[in-house]
Design a protein around this motif. Structure first.
Motif, short mmCIF file in Angstrom:
data_model
loop_
_atom_site.label_atom_id
_atom_site.label_comp_id
_atom_site.label_asym_id
_atom_site.label_seq_id
_atom_site.Cartn_x
_atom_site.Cartn_y
_atom_site.Cartn_z
N VAL A 153 0.83 -1.21 0.00
CA VAL A 153 0.00 0.00 0.00
C VAL A 153 0.86 1.25 0.00
CG1 VAL A 153 -1.64 1.34 1.38
CG2 VAL A 153 -1.98 -1.12 1.09
N SER A 154 1.89 1.26 0.83
CA SER A 154 2.70 2.48 0.97
C SER A 154 3.83 2.58 -0.05
CB SER A 154 3.28 2.54 2.39
OG SER A 154 4.09 1.40 2.66
N PHE A 158 4.93 4.88 -4.64
CA PHE A 158 6.21 5.60 -4.73
C PHE A 158 7.12 4.97 -5.78
CE2 PHE A 158 4.85 7.03 -0.52
CZ PHE A 158 5.09 8.39 -0.64
N LEU A 159 7.09 3.64 -5.89
CA LEU A 159 7.85 3.00 -6.96
C LEU A 159 7.33 3.43 -8.33
CD1 LEU A 159 8.42 -0.68 -5.76
CD2 LEU A 159 10.17 1.04 -6.25
N GLY A 160 5.99 3.48 -8.45
CA GLY A 160 5.41 3.95 -9.71
C GLY A 160 5.77 5.39 -10.00
N LEU A 161 5.76 6.23 -8.97
CA LEU A 161 6.13 7.63 -9.16
C LEU A 161 7.60 7.77 -9.55
CD1 LEU A 161 5.28 10.60 -8.94
CD2 LEU A 161 5.90 10.51 -6.52
N GLY A 200 1.76 1.09 -10.29
CA GLY A 200 1.85 1.24 -8.84
C GLY A 200 0.49 1.34 -8.18
N LEU A 201 -0.41 2.08 -8.80
CA LEU A 201 -1.77 2.22 -8.25
C LEU A 201 -2.55 0.91 -8.35
CD1 LEU A 201 -2.74 5.77 -9.58
CD2 LEU A 201 -2.07 5.13 -7.26
N LEU A 202 -2.33 0.16 -9.42
CA LEU A 202 -3.02 -1.13 -9.57
C LEU A 202 -2.59 -2.13 -8.49
CD1 LEU A 202 -3.02 -1.64 -13.45
CD2 LEU A 202 -4.97 -1.09 -11.97
N VAL A 203 -1.37 -1.96 -7.98
CA VAL A 203 -0.93 -2.80 -6.86
C VAL A 203 -1.46 -2.26 -5.55
CG1 VAL A 203 1.08 -3.64 -5.61
CG2 VAL A 203 1.14 -3.53 -8.10
N ALA A 204 -1.40 -0.94 -5.37
CA ALA A 204 -1.70 -0.34 -4.07
C ALA A 204 -3.20 -0.32 -3.75
CB ALA A 204 -1.15 1.09 -4.02
N ILE A 205 -4.05 -0.05 -4.74
CA ILE A 205 -5.48 0.14 -4.45
C ILE A 205 -6.14 -1.14 -3.91
CG2 ILE A 205 -7.72 0.62 -5.52
CD1 ILE A 205 -6.30 2.70 -7.25
N PRO A 206 -6.02 -2.30 -4.60
CA PRO A 206 -6.62 -3.50 -4.01
C PRO A 206 -5.97 -3.89 -2.69
CG PRO A 206 -5.37 -4.07 -5.97
CD PRO A 206 -5.45 -2.59 -5.92
#
Length: 244
Positions: A153-154, A158-161, A200-206
């Protein structure tokens, strides 16, 4: 008929989306591709943890309900313990088993012979501490692995960014070398850079939704264990505590 029409209409859309992704991937830098692959590994582990912890929580709930019905139906607090009933994987049973083992030891004393009728207040305090430790251990078992979802989640956004910033930086460097800043020059690089943020968001959101649900469920299971331990102590005191 309507469902078939929708399915047929979705085929060109899916093909177009796949073509876009292939183009974006071909335009991505090596750093961006590496970050996407790291995020893909993150996603696999995160989904594995989500499914396994959800199954563990569900199984614990079902077993707790089964054991609680058995426990409420017994006349003596040591009834299930004396029957040598086993409920593997049930947190409530594990707490009960440890408490009853300690009570049985206190009742038999050092000789290990027939049980005494009562135990002292000091002995009951030892049983309470045993139950508190059992509740803590079972809670930690249920909590194990949640740190991986917290990291997803955290850390994933940041990796995506990082991949996006790196890709945009590389794109501007190429624009500077080319000496022109038109759309055909910049668009492929920028789109390839932005795909890492999407990944990154596809990993973090779920992971975020699953983590919040699992933390809430863990809190519920822990409260249930605390309440059961208190009920068990009260029943032990009623049956075996020697009044001074």
């Amino acid at each position: 008929m309507a469902a078939a029409t929708v399915f047929l209409m979705s085929i060109p859309v899916s093909f177009f989306a796949m073509t876009q992704l292939q183009f974006v991937w071909s335009q991505a830098t090596n750093a961006g591709r590496g970050i996407i692959m790291i995020l893909a590994v993150f996603s696999v582990f995160a989904w594995y943890m989500m499914v396994s912890k959800a199954l563990q929580m569900s199984r614990a709930k079902k077993l707790n309900l089964y054991f609680e019905s058995e426990y409420n139906g017994q006349k003596n607090v040591l009834g299930i313990f004396d029957r040598r009933l086993q409920v593997d994987g049930c947190p409530m049973f594990a707490v009960y088993q440890e408490g009853c083992m300690e009570l049985d030891t206190r009742l038999k004393g050092a000789s290990g012979q027939a049980r005494k009728q009562f135990i002292t207040l000091k002995g009951m305090e030892h049983i309470k501490r045993t139950l508190e430790g059992a509740v803590a251990r079972e809670s930690l078992k249920l909590e194990a692995g949640l740190i991986l979802l917290a990291i997803a989640v955290s850390g994933a956004p940041f990796l995506g960014l990082l991949g996006t910033v790196w890709g945009v930086m590389d794109t501007f460097a190429q624009v500077g070398q080319a000496g022109k800043a038109d759309l055909p020059t910049m668009a492929p690089g920028v789109s390839a850079a932005l795909i890492t943020t999407v990944a990154g968001l596809l990993v973090a959101i779920p992971s975020m939704f699953a983590y919040n649900w699992l933390v809430h469920t863990l809190r519920v299971r822990t409260v249930e264990l605390d309440n059961f331990a208190q009920s068990l102590v009260s029943k032990m005191e009623t049956e075996y505590l020697k009044e001074e």
